[in-house]
Scaffold this motif. Structure first.
Motif, PDB file in Angstrom:
ATOM      1  N   ALA A 322       0.824  -1.213   0.000  1.00  0.00           N
ATOM      2  CA  ALA A 322       0.000   0.000   0.000  1.00  0.00           C
ATOM      3  C   ALA A 322       0.854   1.258   0.000  1.00  0.00           C
ATOM      4  CB  ALA A 322      -0.928  -0.009   1.218  1.00  0.00           C
ATOM      5  N   ILE A 323       2.020   1.207   0.634  1.00  0.00           N
ATOM      6  CA  ILE A 323       2.909   2.375   0.647  1.00  0.00           C
ATOM      7  C   ILE A 323       3.593   2.560  -0.708  1.00  0.00           C
ATOM      8  CG2 ILE A 323       5.055   3.291   1.635  1.00  0.00           C
ATOM      9  CD1 ILE A 323       4.206   2.065   4.300  1.00  0.00           C
ATOM     10  N   SER A 324       4.055   1.457  -1.291  1.00  0.00           N
ATOM     11  CA  SER A 324       4.867   1.586  -2.504  1.00  0.00           C
ATOM     12  C   SER A 324       4.054   1.769  -3.774  1.00  0.00           C
ATOM     13  CB  SER A 324       5.772   0.358  -2.655  1.00  0.00           C
ATOM     14  OG  SER A 324       5.031  -0.795  -2.958  1.00  0.00           O
ATOM     15  N   MET A 325       2.821   1.253  -3.820  1.00  0.00           N
ATOM     16  CA  MET A 325       2.069   1.301  -5.072  1.00  0.00           C
ATOM     17  C   MET A 325       1.782   2.720  -5.556  1.00  0.00           C
ATOM     18  SD  MET A 325      -0.583  -1.825  -5.487  1.00  0.00           S
ATOM     19  CE  MET A 325      -0.056  -3.527  -5.472  1.00  0.00           C
ATOM     20  N   PRO A 326       1.292   3.631  -4.712  1.00  0.00           N
ATOM     21  CA  PRO A 326       1.077   4.995  -5.229  1.00  0.00           C
ATOM     22  C   PRO A 326       2.370   5.654  -5.702  1.00  0.00           C
ATOM     23  CG  PRO A 326      -0.072   4.664  -3.144  1.00  0.00           C
ATOM     24  CD  PRO A 326       0.824   3.492  -3.331  1.00  0.00           C
ATOM     25  N   LEU A 327       3.466   5.421  -5.001  1.00  0.00           N
ATOM     26  CA  LEU A 327       4.749   5.986  -5.421  1.00  0.00           C
ATOM     27  C   LEU A 327       5.201   5.372  -6.742  1.00  0.00           C
ATOM     28  CD1 LEU A 327       6.556   5.914  -1.950  1.00  0.00           C
ATOM     29  CD2 LEU A 327       5.432   7.870  -3.050  1.00  0.00           C
ATOM     30  N   ALA A 328       5.051   4.047  -6.856  1.00  0.00           N
ATOM     31  CA  ALA A 328       5.452   3.368  -8.090  1.00  0.00           C
ATOM     32  C   ALA A 328       4.585   3.793  -9.266  1.00  0.00           C
ATOM     33  CB  ALA A 328       5.368   1.854  -7.894  1.00  0.00           C
ATOM     34  N   GLY A 329       3.278   3.951  -9.022  1.00  0.00           N
ATOM     35  CA  GLY A 329       2.396   4.381 -10.103  1.00  0.00           C
ATOM     36  C   GLY A 329       2.761   5.760 -10.612  1.00  0.00           C
ATOM     37  N   ARG A 330       3.053   6.660  -9.712  1.00  0.00           N
ATOM     38  CA  ARG A 330       3.442   8.018 -10.117  1.00  0.00           C
ATOM     39  C   ARG A 330       4.764   7.999 -10.879  1.00  0.00           C
ATOM     40  NH1 ARG A 330       1.617  12.923  -8.516  1.00  0.00           N
ATOM     41  NH2 ARG A 330       3.020  14.694  -8.827  1.00  0.00           N
ATOM     42  N   LEU A 331       5.720   7.189 -10.398  1.00  0.00           N
ATOM     43  CA  LEU A 331       7.018   7.092 -11.063  1.00  0.00           C
ATOM     44  C   LEU A 331       6.873   6.458 -12.445  1.00  0.00           C
ATOM     45  CD1 LEU A 331      10.027   7.633 -10.708  1.00  0.00           C
ATOM     46  CD2 LEU A 331      10.248   5.367  -9.665  1.00  0.00           C
TER      47      LEU A 331
END
Length: 462
Positions: A322-331
């Motif tokens: 849950a922490i990494s998915m929004p960051l990964a999606g934006r990247l």
């Protein structure tokens, strides 16, 4: 700054109206995910309440999942026939009606029937959710919105059993269904007001024979895989699996040669980027659900913990994702999906290999840290991959692509859980099951090479 770049960056921002649309969509989508996992912890409670054996109670979950599986393939066609907003509201209404009636069940047969009704609505919600989020986001910000979707997908299977345990410890079992009503009403009213109306497309008449091959074929395959883990080698497991595979095998040539537009077009798989995305999500689904099934067993069988504690201690995996998915999606909107997905899967392989050596005396902190790292690394896979799928397909094929993605992800999940059950019951035990998960993640590393690169022009603008 050029006017083109200014326009692009403006479109790439998630402004207030778009965020509100995304919120009401995610609110509706999370109900089905939570409900599917929450009811699983109520098996013993329902067996006592309805004086039924565990095999019969199992159909409370199986009936729901089979109804979901039968409806998922139809979602792509139905969007073109009725429009996304109308279909979303109708699916929510059916799901809520199923929740309301399930709460008033008077015997086990009525509960199973009303759970099937719930599943008929839920079968449209998740693939339709992917389609509507992609439309709300637009190509420039698909990755970051799929990252938000990933939070729901990551936390839903973890929170469902925990929420179910809390409800059953203090409230009547009927509250597992009543709890859907205020959430669903808010999601329905929000969608009614905030989601823009869309016109139906040019969908052909419904292909009844194609549906009778594809829907039951997928549902029977899921049933066979589920029973294969519980009753390996029995006809109750083998016959549904073989029947499902046979129906799916008959569907493909009919869809390729049929006169009507197919419910799900196999020619989608001639698109390299699409094939790469669904292949990644197939193995990702197998790995993720294997982890959420294996580690509660590890906590209970190797460490002697209770069921509720075992459910809570799987939470670091969901939190990491849950922490990494929004960051990964934006990247991913800036650098593309291929490198992120491959790197995340590679890290997951090494961490899972380390976790395969965990035993009864391994420090609990190390196990929890390992689960968090695996979840965070796998978050680099899922959100960018889902975003890349919508950049690989033209607008008119997105709905069918969503159905295919969800079907293969669920097929991988069912296969993974069945294999973990077989390995745990056989001689391989926990280490063998952990090695299987590492192998599935290694397959993600390999198939991630099929994902499209971000074009240089796109990368510059992003």
């Amino acid at each position: 700054m050029s006017s083109i770049q200014t326009t692009y960056e403006s479109a790439a921002r998630l402004d207030g109206p778009v965020l509100r649309r995304i919120f009401v969509l995610l609110l509706g989508g999370i109900m089905g995910i939570l409900d599917a996992t929450m009811v699983g912890v109520a098996t013993d409670t329902l067996a006592v309440r309805f004086s039924a054996n565990l095999a019969t109670i199992g159909w409370v979950a199986s009936g729901y999942l089979l109804a979901v599986a039968a409806m998922v393939p139809v979602a792509g066609w139905a969007v073109g026939r009725f429009g996304a907003k109308r279909l979303w509201l109708s699916a929510l209404a059916v799901f809520l009606l199923g929740s309301l009636t399930a709460a008033f069940s008077w015997d086990i047969a009525s509960l199973i029937g009303f759970r099937v009704l719930q599943g008929l609505g839920a079968g449209f919600l998740e693939p339709l959710l992917l389609t509507m989020l992609a439309r709300a986001a637009g190509p420039a910000r698909t990755g970051r919105v799929m990252g938000l979707m990933g939070v729901v997908l990551s936390l839903g299977p973890v929170l469902g059993p925990v929420l179910g345990g809390l409800v059953l410890s203090s409230l009547d079992w009927r509250w597992m269904f009543w709890i859907n009503l205020p959430i669903g009403a808010l999601a329905f009213l929000g969608a009614l007001r905030l989601i823009p109306a869309d016109d139906p497309g040019d969908a052909d008449r419904f292909d009844v024979l194609g549906f009778l091959l594809l829907g039951p074929g997928f549902a029977l395959s899921m049933l066979g895989l589920a029973r294969l883990g519980e009753e390996p080698g029995t006809l109750g497991a083998i016959l549904p699996l073989l029947a499902g595979i046979a129906l799916l095998a008959c569907y493909v040539p009919r869809a390729l040669r049929g006169r009507r537009k197919p419910i799900l077009n196999p020619r989608l798989f001639t698109n390299r980027g699409f094939t790469g995305a669904v292949a990644v999500m197939l193995f990702t689904g197998a790995a993720m659900f294997s982890i959420t099934y294996l580690f509660p067993l590890y906590y209970q069988q190797l460490r002697g913990l209770g069921q509720f504690a075992a459910g809570l201690l799987i939470a670091p995996f969901g939190i990491g994702s849950a922490i990494s998915m929004p960051l990964a999606g934006r990247l991913a909107d800036r650098v593309g999906a291929r490198g992120l997905a491959g790197s995340g899967a590679a890290v997951s392989v090494f961490v899972m290999l380390g976790l395969s050596f965990a035993g009864a005396d391994t420090g609990l902190g190390w196990v929890l840290a390992g689960l968090f790292l695996v979840g965070a690394a796998m978050g680099l896979v899922a959100a960018p991959t889902m975003g890349s799928l919508y950049r690989s397909l033209p607008e008119e094929q997105v709905a069918q692509g969503s159905s295919a993605l969800y079907m293969l992800n669920q097929f991988g999940a069912s296969f993974g859980v069945a294999l973990v059950m077989l390995l745990m019951q056989g001689g391989a035990g926990y280490p063998g099951a952990a090695w299987w998960i590492a192998g599935a993640l290694l397959a993600v590393v390999l198939v991630a090479r099929l994902l499209p690169r971000l074009a240089l022009g796109e990368a510059h603008l992003r």
